[in-house]
Design a protein around this motif. Structure first.
Motif, PDB file in Angstrom:
ATOM      1  N   LYS A 107     -21.598  72.905  11.759  1.00 13.18           N
ATOM      2  CA  LYS A 107     -21.933  71.797  12.660  1.00 13.18           C
ATOM      3  C   LYS A 107     -20.741  71.481  13.561  1.00 13.18           C
ATOM      4  O   LYS A 107     -20.896  71.272  14.767  1.00 13.18           O
ATOM      5  N   SER A 108     -19.550  71.474  12.996  1.00 14.27           N
ATOM      6  CA  SER A 108     -18.336  71.210  13.763  1.00 14.27           C
ATOM      7  C   SER A 108     -18.098  72.311  14.803  1.00 14.27           C
ATOM      8  O   SER A 108     -17.716  72.034  15.942  1.00 14.27           O
ATOM      9  N   TYR A 109     -18.333  73.564  14.420  1.00 15.06           N
ATOM     10  CA  TYR A 109     -18.170  74.687  15.345  1.00 15.06           C
ATOM     11  C   TYR A 109     -19.118  74.553  16.535  1.00 15.06           C
ATOM     12  O   TYR A 109     -18.710  74.700  17.690  1.00 15.06           O
ATOM     13  N   LEU A 110     -20.393  74.249  16.251  1.00 14.26           N
ATOM     14  CA  LEU A 110     -21.370  74.137  17.325  1.00 14.26           C
ATOM     15  C   LEU A 110     -21.058  72.952  18.231  1.00 14.26           C
ATOM     16  O   LEU A 110     -21.243  73.022  19.441  1.00 14.26           O
ATOM     17  N   TYR A 111     -20.556  71.862  17.650  1.00 15.14           N
ATOM     18  CA  TYR A 111     -20.139  70.720  18.473  1.00 15.14           C
ATOM     19  C   TYR A 111     -18.972  71.125  19.376  1.00 15.14           C
ATOM     20  O   TYR A 111     -18.972  70.842  20.575  1.00 15.14           O
ATOM     21  N   ALA A 112     -17.978  71.786  18.795  1.00 14.79           N
ATOM     22  CA  ALA A 112     -16.811  72.211  19.580  1.00 14.79           C
ATOM     23  C   ALA A 112     -17.239  73.146  20.713  1.00 14.79           C
ATOM     24  O   ALA A 112     -16.685  73.097  21.815  1.00 14.79           O
ATOM     25  N   LEU A 113     -18.237  73.971  20.451  1.00 20.12           N
ATOM     26  CA  LEU A 113     -18.731  74.897  21.460  1.00 20.12           C
ATOM     27  C   LEU A 113     -19.336  74.149  22.645  1.00 20.12           C
ATOM     28  O   LEU A 113     -19.198  74.579  23.795  1.00 20.12           O
ATOM     29  N   THR A 114     -19.974  72.985  22.388  1.00 19.40           N
ATOM     30  CA  THR A 114     -20.550  72.202  23.485  1.00 19.40           C
ATOM     31  C   THR A 114     -19.466  71.657  24.403  1.00 19.40           C
ATOM     32  O   THR A 114     -19.733  71.330  25.553  1.00 19.40           O
ATOM     33  N   GLU A 115     -18.252  71.548  23.897  1.00 20.45           N
ATOM     34  CA  GLU A 115     -17.146  70.978  24.659  1.00 20.45           C
ATOM     35  C   GLU A 115     -16.175  72.043  25.168  1.00 20.45           C
ATOM     36  O   GLU A 115     -15.150  71.712  25.746  1.00 20.45           O
ATOM     37  N   SER A 116     -16.489  73.310  24.936  1.00 18.89           N
ATOM     38  CA  SER A 116     -15.554  74.382  25.290  1.00 18.89           C
ATOM     39  C   SER A 116     -15.838  74.939  26.676  1.00 18.89           C
ATOM     40  O   SER A 116     -16.891  74.710  27.264  1.00 18.89           O
ATOM     41  N   ASP A 141     -28.985  69.077  17.688  1.00 20.38           N
ATOM     42  CA  ASP A 141     -28.656  68.388  18.941  1.00 20.38           C
ATOM     43  C   ASP A 141     -27.570  69.130  19.724  1.00 20.38           C
ATOM     44  O   ASP A 141     -27.591  69.152  20.952  1.00 20.38           O
ATOM     45  N   ASN A 142     -26.634  69.770  19.025  1.00 18.10           N
ATOM     46  CA  ASN A 142     -25.594  70.542  19.708  1.00 18.10           C
ATOM     47  C   ASN A 142     -26.172  71.784  20.379  1.00 18.10           C
ATOM     48  O   ASN A 142     -25.762  72.143  21.485  1.00 18.10           O
ATOM     49  N   LEU A 143     -27.126  72.426  19.719  1.00 17.35           N
ATOM     50  CA  LEU A 143     -27.765  73.600  20.321  1.00 17.35           C
ATOM     51  C   LEU A 143     -28.606  73.198  21.523  1.00 17.35           C
ATOM     52  O   LEU A 143     -28.679  73.924  22.514  1.00 17.35           O
ATOM     53  N   VAL A 144     -29.243  72.030  21.452  1.00 14.09           N
ATOM     54  CA  VAL A 144     -30.015  71.527  22.597  1.00 14.09           C
ATOM     55  C   VAL A 144     -29.068  71.291  23.779  1.00 14.09           C
ATOM     56  O   VAL A 144     -29.377  71.657  24.912  1.00 14.09           O
ATOM     57  N   LYS A 145     -27.894  70.703  23.526  1.00 10.33           N
ATOM     58  CA  LYS A 145     -26.907  70.482  24.595  1.00 10.33           C
ATOM     59  C   LYS A 145     -26.483  71.806  25.218  1.00 10.33           C
ATOM     60  O   LYS A 145     -26.358  71.916  26.444  1.00 10.33           O
ATOM     61  N   ILE A 153     -30.544  80.614  24.296  1.00  8.84           N
ATOM     62  CA  ILE A 153     -30.652  80.586  22.840  1.00  8.84           C
ATOM     63  C   ILE A 153     -31.835  81.457  22.430  1.00  8.84           C
ATOM     64  O   ILE A 153     -32.973  81.203  22.849  1.00  8.84           O
ATOM     65  N   VAL A 154     -31.576  82.484  21.607  1.00 12.26           N
ATOM     66  CA  VAL A 154     -32.622  83.420  21.188  1.00 12.26           C
ATOM     67  C   VAL A 154     -32.618  83.520  19.666  1.00 12.26           C
ATOM     68  O   VAL A 154     -31.582  83.804  19.061  1.00 12.26           O
ATOM     69  N   SER A 155     -33.775  83.273  19.061  1.00 16.84           N
ATOM     70  CA  SER A 155     -33.925  83.415  17.607  1.00 16.84           C
ATOM     71  C   SER A 155     -34.791  84.623  17.297  1.00 16.84           C
ATOM     72  O   SER A 155     -35.827  84.835  17.933  1.00 16.84           O
ATOM     73  N   CYS A 156     -34.362  85.395  16.333  1.00 18.03           N
ATOM     74  CA  CYS A 156     -35.082  86.602  15.903  1.00 18.03           C
ATOM     75  C   CYS A 156     -36.466  86.232  15.351  1.00 18.03           C
ATOM     76  O   CYS A 156     -36.567  85.456  14.393  1.00 18.03           O
ATOM     77  N   LYS A 168     -41.654  76.020  13.605  1.00 17.73           N
ATOM     78  CA  LYS A 168     -40.709  74.905  13.601  1.00 17.73           C
ATOM     79  C   LYS A 168     -39.536  75.112  14.555  1.00 17.73           C
ATOM     80  O   LYS A 168     -38.598  74.321  14.566  1.00 17.73           O
ATOM     81  N   LEU A 169     -39.593  76.167  15.372  1.00 17.25           N
ATOM     82  CA  LEU A 169     -38.532  76.430  16.336  1.00 17.25           C
ATOM     83  C   LEU A 169     -38.448  75.263  17.324  1.00 17.25           C
ATOM     84  O   LEU A 169     -39.447  74.850  17.902  1.00 17.25           O
ATOM     85  N   LYS A 170     -37.239  74.705  17.516  1.00 16.81           N
ATOM     86  CA  LYS A 170     -37.063  73.528  18.369  1.00 16.81           C
ATOM     87  C   LYS A 170     -36.191  73.775  19.592  1.00 16.81           C
ATOM     88  O   LYS A 170     -36.144  72.932  20.484  1.00 16.81           O
ATOM     89  N   VAL A 171     -35.470  74.884  19.625  1.00 18.34           N
ATOM     90  CA  VAL A 171     -34.622  75.158  20.784  1.00 18.34           C
ATOM     91  C   VAL A 171     -34.596  76.657  21.052  1.00 18.34           C
ATOM     92  O   VAL A 171     -34.583  77.460  20.136  1.00 18.34           O
ATOM     93  N   GLY A 172     -34.629  77.007  22.333  1.00 20.54           N
ATOM     94  CA  GLY A 172     -34.555  78.406  22.703  1.00 20.54           C
ATOM     95  C   GLY A 172     -35.887  79.122  22.619  1.00 20.54           C
ATOM     96  O   GLY A 172     -36.943  78.496  22.570  1.00 20.54           O
ATOM     97  N   VAL A 173     -35.796  80.451  22.591  1.00 17.38           N
ATOM     98  CA  VAL A 173     -36.985  81.300  22.593  1.00 17.38           C
ATOM     99  C   VAL A 173     -36.960  82.253  21.399  1.00 17.38           C
ATOM    100  O   VAL A 173     -35.917  82.474  20.793  1.00 17.38           O
ATOM    101  N   VAL A 174     -38.141  82.797  21.121  1.00 13.64           N
ATOM    102  CA  VAL A 174     -38.264  83.818  20.077  1.00 13.64           C
ATOM    103  C   VAL A 174     -37.979  85.166  20.724  1.00 13.64           C
ATOM    104  O   VAL A 174     -38.543  85.492  21.771  1.00 13.64           O
ATOM    105  N   GLY A 175     -37.090  85.935  20.112  1.00 14.70           N
ATOM    106  CA  GLY A 175     -36.752  87.250  20.637  1.00 14.70           C
ATOM    107  C   GLY A 175     -37.045  88.335  19.616  1.00 14.70           C
ATOM    108  O   GLY A 175     -37.373  88.054  18.462  1.00 14.70           O
TER     109      GLY A 175
END
Length: 194
Positions: A107-116, A141-145, A153-156, A168-175
């Motif tokens: 969670k911390s990594y994904l948050y930091a990524l939103t600010e990088s 919420d970080n992935l949505v940002k 954002i691509v999910s297998c 239940k996929l909430k962000v991105g697309v199915v790949g």
């Protein structure tokens, strides 16, 4: 002088706050106040990595880090360009060891990524990593940002099916694996988390 009071905040927040203050400043001094050694070291490392002069003063259990930003064409911390970075995430935890700690770190990594900067061009989620893109994920919420900022954002799809999460996929697309391999091959740099 711009003062950042980051006392009581956990990393990476003091670094992110300091970096934003430096980005907003053409030249001058940013004073970052932190109350723990980890934050002191991380903010100091940020200044060093940006080739900025800094001084540290310790008083009353706090560290006062003065970072001097001089107008210089060689400094380019405001670059927002996308370096064709692709990130592949194969788990919902960061690192091995304690699973709860791993979830906090992710969670911390994904948050930091939103600010990088630069942000990645794309993020691909495989195996247990797809749990991060679905309903109920703590860092959703970080992935949505990131998605709103233009990160693809691509999910297998096979992985979502395996875990029963496709609906239940909430962000991105199915790949599919072919499209994921194409994105990895086209990227200038691929970072694997997992």
């Amino acid at each position: 002088m711009k003062e950042i009071d980051a006392r009581g905040l956990k990393c990476p927040e003091p670094v992110i706050m300091t970096k934003k203050a430096l980005e907003a400043l053409e030249e001058g001094v940013v004073l970052s106040i932190v109350d723990n050694i980890t934050a002191k070291e991380n903010v100091s490392r940020l200044a060093a990595n940006l080739n900025l002069g800094y001084e540290i003063e310790e008083k009353d259990g706090c560290f006062y880090i003065s970072i001097n930003k001089v107008k210089d064409d060689k400094q380019n911390i405001n670059a927002k360009t996308n370096d064709d970075i692709a990130i592949v995430i194969t788990t919902d935890k960061l690192g091995s060891g304690n699973d709860e700690l791993g979830k906090v770190l992710m969670k911390s990594y994904l948050y930091a990524l939103t600010e990088s900067s630069p942000m990645p061009k794309s993020m691909m989620f495989l195996n247990g990593g797809v749990k991060l893109t679905t309903e109920g994920a703590e860092a959703l919420d970080n992935l949505v940002k990131l998605s709103e900022a233009g990160v693809e954002i691509v999910s297998c799809g096979t992985c979502l099916d395996f875990y029963g999460l496709k609906e239940k996929l909430k962000v991105g697309v199915v790949g599919n694996m072919y499209s994921i391999v194409e994105k990895m091959n086209a990227a200038g740099k691929v970072i694997n988390i997992g």
